[in-house]
Design an enzyme around this catalytic site. Structure first.
Site, PDB file in Angstrom:
ATOM      1  N   ARG A  81       0.855  -1.195   0.000  1.00 19.60           N
ATOM      2  CA  ARG A  81       0.000   0.000   0.000  1.00 19.60           C
ATOM      3  C   ARG A  81       0.887   1.239   0.000  1.00 19.60           C
ATOM      4  O   ARG A  81       1.713   1.407   0.903  1.00 19.60           O
ATOM      5  CB  ARG A  81      -0.921  -0.008   1.231  1.00 19.60           C
ATOM      6  CG  ARG A  81      -1.693   1.270   1.401  1.00 19.60           C
ATOM      7  CD  ARG A  81      -2.698   1.249   2.553  1.00 19.60           C
ATOM      8  NE  ARG A  81      -3.300   2.549   2.668  1.00 19.60           N
ATOM      9  CZ  ARG A  81      -3.233   3.346   3.748  1.00 19.60           C
ATOM     10  NH1 ARG A  81      -2.606   2.936   4.838  1.00 19.60           N
ATOM     11  NH2 ARG A  81      -3.797   4.531   3.742  1.00 19.60           N
ATOM     12  N   HIS A 125      -2.670  10.925   1.176  1.00 18.25           N
ATOM     13  CA  HIS A 125      -2.137  10.596   2.503  1.00 18.25           C
ATOM     14  C   HIS A 125      -1.416  11.840   3.031  1.00 18.25           C
ATOM     15  O   HIS A 125      -0.198  11.849   3.205  1.00 18.25           O
ATOM     16  CB  HIS A 125      -1.218   9.382   2.418  1.00 18.25           C
ATOM     17  CG  HIS A 125      -0.942   8.721   3.740  1.00 18.25           C
ATOM     18  ND1 HIS A 125      -1.089   7.368   3.948  1.00 18.25           N
ATOM     19  CD2 HIS A 125      -0.510   9.221   4.914  1.00 18.25           C
ATOM     20  CE1 HIS A 125      -0.758   7.069   5.205  1.00 18.25           C
ATOM     21  NE2 HIS A 125      -0.398   8.174   5.808  1.00 18.25           N
ATOM     22  N   GLU A 170      -7.232   8.438   6.767  1.00 19.31           N
ATOM     23  CA  GLU A 170      -7.467   8.995   8.108  1.00 19.31           C
ATOM     24  C   GLU A 170      -7.927  10.450   8.095  1.00 19.31           C
ATOM     25  O   GLU A 170      -7.167  11.363   8.468  1.00 19.31           O
ATOM     26  CB  GLU A 170      -6.207   8.859   8.957  1.00 19.31           C
ATOM     27  CG  GLU A 170      -5.761   7.436   9.170  1.00 19.31           C
ATOM     28  CD  GLU A 170      -4.675   7.325  10.238  1.00 19.31           C
ATOM     29  OE1 GLU A 170      -4.222   8.352  10.744  1.00 19.31           O
ATOM     30  OE2 GLU A 170      -4.308   6.179  10.584  1.00 19.31           O
ATOM     31  N   ASN A 298      -7.309   1.626   9.752  1.00 15.62           N
ATOM     32  CA  ASN A 298      -5.991   1.725  10.389  1.00 15.62           C
ATOM     33  C   ASN A 298      -6.214   1.551  11.879  1.00 15.62           C
ATOM     34  O   ASN A 298      -6.925   2.351  12.494  1.00 15.62           O
ATOM     35  CB  ASN A 298      -5.355   3.093  10.134  1.00 15.62           C
ATOM     36  CG  ASN A 298      -4.912   3.247   8.684  1.00 15.62           C
ATOM     37  OD1 ASN A 298      -5.038   2.315   7.885  1.00 15.62           O
ATOM     38  ND2 ASN A 298      -4.403   4.408   8.350  1.00 15.62           N
ATOM     39  N   TYR A 300      -4.483   1.003  15.600  1.00 20.66           N
ATOM     40  CA  TYR A 300      -3.273   1.045  16.420  1.00 20.66           C
ATOM     41  C   TYR A 300      -3.561   0.827  17.892  1.00 20.66           C
ATOM     42  O   TYR A 300      -2.769   0.240  18.603  1.00 20.66           O
ATOM     43  CB  TYR A 300      -2.570   2.398  16.246  1.00 20.66           C
ATOM     44  CG  TYR A 300      -1.877   2.560  14.913  1.00 20.66           C
ATOM     45  CD1 TYR A 300      -0.561   2.156  14.745  1.00 20.66           C
ATOM     46  CD2 TYR A 300      -2.546   3.098  13.812  1.00 20.66           C
ATOM     47  CE1 TYR A 300       0.086   2.293  13.533  1.00 20.66           C
ATOM     48  CE2 TYR A 300      -1.903   3.239  12.589  1.00 20.66           C
ATOM     49  CZ  TYR A 300      -0.587   2.828  12.450  1.00 20.66           C
ATOM     50  OH  TYR A 300       0.046   2.960  11.245  1.00 20.66           O
ATOM     51  N   GLU A 358      -3.501  -0.391   7.987  1.00 19.70           N
ATOM     52  CA  GLU A 358      -2.301  -0.093   8.785  1.00 19.70           C
ATOM     53  C   GLU A 358      -2.446  -0.697  10.169  1.00 19.70           C
ATOM     54  O   GLU A 358      -3.543  -0.699  10.741  1.00 19.70           O
ATOM     55  CB  GLU A 358      -2.098   1.425   8.994  1.00 19.70           C
ATOM     56  CG  GLU A 358      -1.573   2.168   7.810  1.00 19.70           C
ATOM     57  CD  GLU A 358      -1.389   3.658   8.087  1.00 19.70           C
ATOM     58  OE1 GLU A 358      -1.099   4.018   9.247  1.00 19.70           O
ATOM     59  OE2 GLU A 358      -1.544   4.437   7.135  1.00 19.70           O
TER      60      GLU A 358
HETATM   61  C1  BGC Z   1      -0.675   7.273   9.569  1.00 17.29           C
HETATM   62  C2  BGC Z   1       0.775   7.042   9.206  1.00 17.29           C
HETATM   63  C3  BGC Z   1       1.636   7.171  10.445  1.00 17.29           C
HETATM   64  C4  BGC Z   1       1.214   6.116  11.443  1.00 17.29           C
HETATM   65  C5  BGC Z   1       2.014   6.099  12.731  1.00 17.29           C
HETATM   66  C6  BGC Z   1      -1.098   6.626  10.858  1.00 17.29           C
HETATM   67  O1  BGC Z   1      -1.895   7.520  11.556  1.00 17.29           O
HETATM   68  O2  BGC Z   1      -1.521   6.932   8.520  1.00 17.29           O
HETATM   69  O3  BGC Z   1       1.130   7.937   8.198  1.00 17.29           O
HETATM   70  O4  BGC Z   1       2.985   7.107  10.177  1.00 17.29           O
HETATM   71  O5  BGC Z   1      -0.124   6.313  11.789  1.00 17.29           O
HETATM   72  O6  BGC Z   1       1.844   7.297  13.432  1.00 17.29           O
END
Ligand code: BGC
Length: 456
Positions: A81, A125, A170, A298, A300, A358
């Site tokens: 990607r 992006h 995002e 995405n 995290y 992501e």
């Molecule tokens: C973003 C990336 C970023 C990653 C880590 C995401 O919010 O899409 O560009 O590097 O998080 O912070």
């Protein structure tokens, strides 16, 4: 009864990949006619980016993509990607396209094809042309019109090379963090009304991206949004906490996923924002709510939620100070996030195909060791993050959540926005002084996952 068990391989059609973005890796910030982006400007504003780091060289991927794709291929990566740099294609945001920019991506896609790697292309992006920011940026409909032309150009130009399209990355980050908190480019601090309008314009651009792919993408093209929804994890997986987590999820995502799927802003959202509601023109939601082929997520981190007390629908819990986290202060380690985010999107909005676009973690100190045998980075923290998250992806699939792929962020250490080059998210180490690439332990680990399609 399902035969998909704890040790089953991932489905044969499941896509494993890696991700990165133009501004973060390409470098060549002012080469071959590329225009200035808001990040080029922001990085040069004193005090905005750690170490005063800029994007001029980054990983020099612009000149080294062949070598990078060879390295990906050697690790068994088959899907990548990436994003296209808007100011490389339209240096002034609109006007005449820059042929050298288009040629660069033709060369890049040709190299990917030679290395057997399928592109998944994000149209935007975060690297907005500065010329558009000068005309209002995301606060203005000028940006929507310019994006529509940009999307048309890019989809037409690359229709034979690209079949998987992602409209925007995002929305929350480039609007809220860029225009409300000012921690990301363009670093503005605007009123709630203005910020809400930036969301709306971004939603319109998403719609234009979908429209462009339908109109010009050719046979087999598919398109979706990448969202970083706020994610809730129920403290216990019991009906009461799950219901509370769902109520929280709906609430927090009302203005983006909620609006797209509701074909308009929900009354609850309008009540919340009152006079600060975005201005909506007739036809806006016909575009915004165009059907997509998949949803990109995405994922995290997450917020823990439990059933509310005293008649409240939910209770979101603050984390104790010593809760484990990566070096990014926002990156609390909550692997179940990647189970619940797709499950919520499936159950609440009916998504039938979800890709994790992501997932990854960032740390500051990751030294290269064992140089005499080629070098490696013993990033067991990242190996652990990856394994724990993949377990939850696997569990979600077993529970019938339609997750069709997973892209690890990121292929290589890169420009981590306001954290500059200090924060490393790659599975490949980048020495920014020499541009040497060294696969980390996590790269070898992920290679084995991709090869066996199991969680090793
Ligand atoms: C973003 C990336 C970023 C990653 C880590 C995401 O919010 O899409 O560009 O590097 O998080 O912070």
């Amino acid at each position: 009864m399902s035969t998909f068990t704890y040790s089953s391989p991932f489905p044969a059609s499941f896509v494993f990949g890696v991700a990165a973005a133009s501004a973060q890796i390409e470098g060549a910030a002012f080469i071959d006619g590329k225009g200035e982006s808001i990040w080029d400007r922001f990085a040069r504003t004193p005090g905005k980016v750690a170490g005063g780091d800029n994007l001029d060289v980054a990983c020099d991927h612009y000149h080294r993509f062949d070598e990078d794709f060879a390295l990906m291929a050697s690790l068994g990566v088959k899907h990548y990607r990436l994003s296209i740099s808007w100011p490389r294609i339209y240096p002034q945001g609109d006007g005449a396209p820059n042929q050298a920019g288009l040629d660069f991506y033709h060369r890049l896609f040709a190299s990917m094809a030679r290395h057997g790697i399928t592109p998944w292309v994000t149209l935007f992006h975060w690297d907005l042309p500065q010329a558009l920011e000068d005309r209002g940026g995301w606060t203005s409909r000028v940006t929507v019109d310019a994006f529509a032309r940009y999307a048309d150009t890019v989809v037409k130009e690359f229709r034979n090379e690209v079949k998987n399209w992602i409209t925007l990355n995002e929305i929350r980050c480039f609007t809220m963090l860029g225009y409300e908190f000012g921690t990301k480019a363009p670093g503005r601090k605007e009123s709630a009304a203005v910020v809400n309008q930036t969301y709306h314009h971004a939603l319109l651009c998403h719609g234009h991206g979908v429209r462009a792919v339908r109109q010009f993408g050719g046979a087999g093209a598919r398109v979706g949004l990448t969202d970083n929804c706020d994610v809730s994890v129920p403290v216990t997986e019991t009906p009461a906490d799950i219901a509370a987590a769902k109520a929280w999820f709906l609430d927090k995502n009302l203005h983006l996923l909620g609006a797209i799927h509701g074909k308009g802003y929900a009354q609850a959202y309008l009540d919340r924002v009152g006079a600060d509601a975005p201005q909506v023109l007739p036809g806006d939601f016909d575009l915004i709510s165009l059907p997509t082929d998949f949803l990109g997520l995405n994922v995290y981190t997450a917020t823990y939620v439990r059933a509310g007390r005293d008649g409240q629908p939910y209770e979101a819990l603050a984390l104790p100070p010593s809760y484990p986290r990566a070096d990014s202060p926002w990156l609390n380690l909550v692997p179940q996030a990647i189970y619940w985010a797709p499950r919520m999107c499936h159950e609440l909005y009916g998504h039938k195909s979800i890709f994790i676009t992501e997932n990854g973690c960032g740390y500051n100190v990751e030294p290269v060791v064992n140089r005499e045998t080629g070098g490696e980075v013993i990033d067991l923290h990242r190996r652990d993050y990856l394994r724990n998250h993949l377990r939850e992806v696997h569990r979600a699939i077993a529970d019938g959540v339609p997750i069709d792929g997973y892209f690890l962020w990121s292929f290589i250490d890169n420009y981590e926005w306001e954290d500059g080059y200090e924060r490393r998210f790659g599975i490949v180490h980048c020495d920014f002084a020499t541009q040497a690439r060294t696969p980390k332990l996590s790269a070898r680990y992920y290679a084995e996952v991709m090869r066996t399609r199991t969680i090793v």
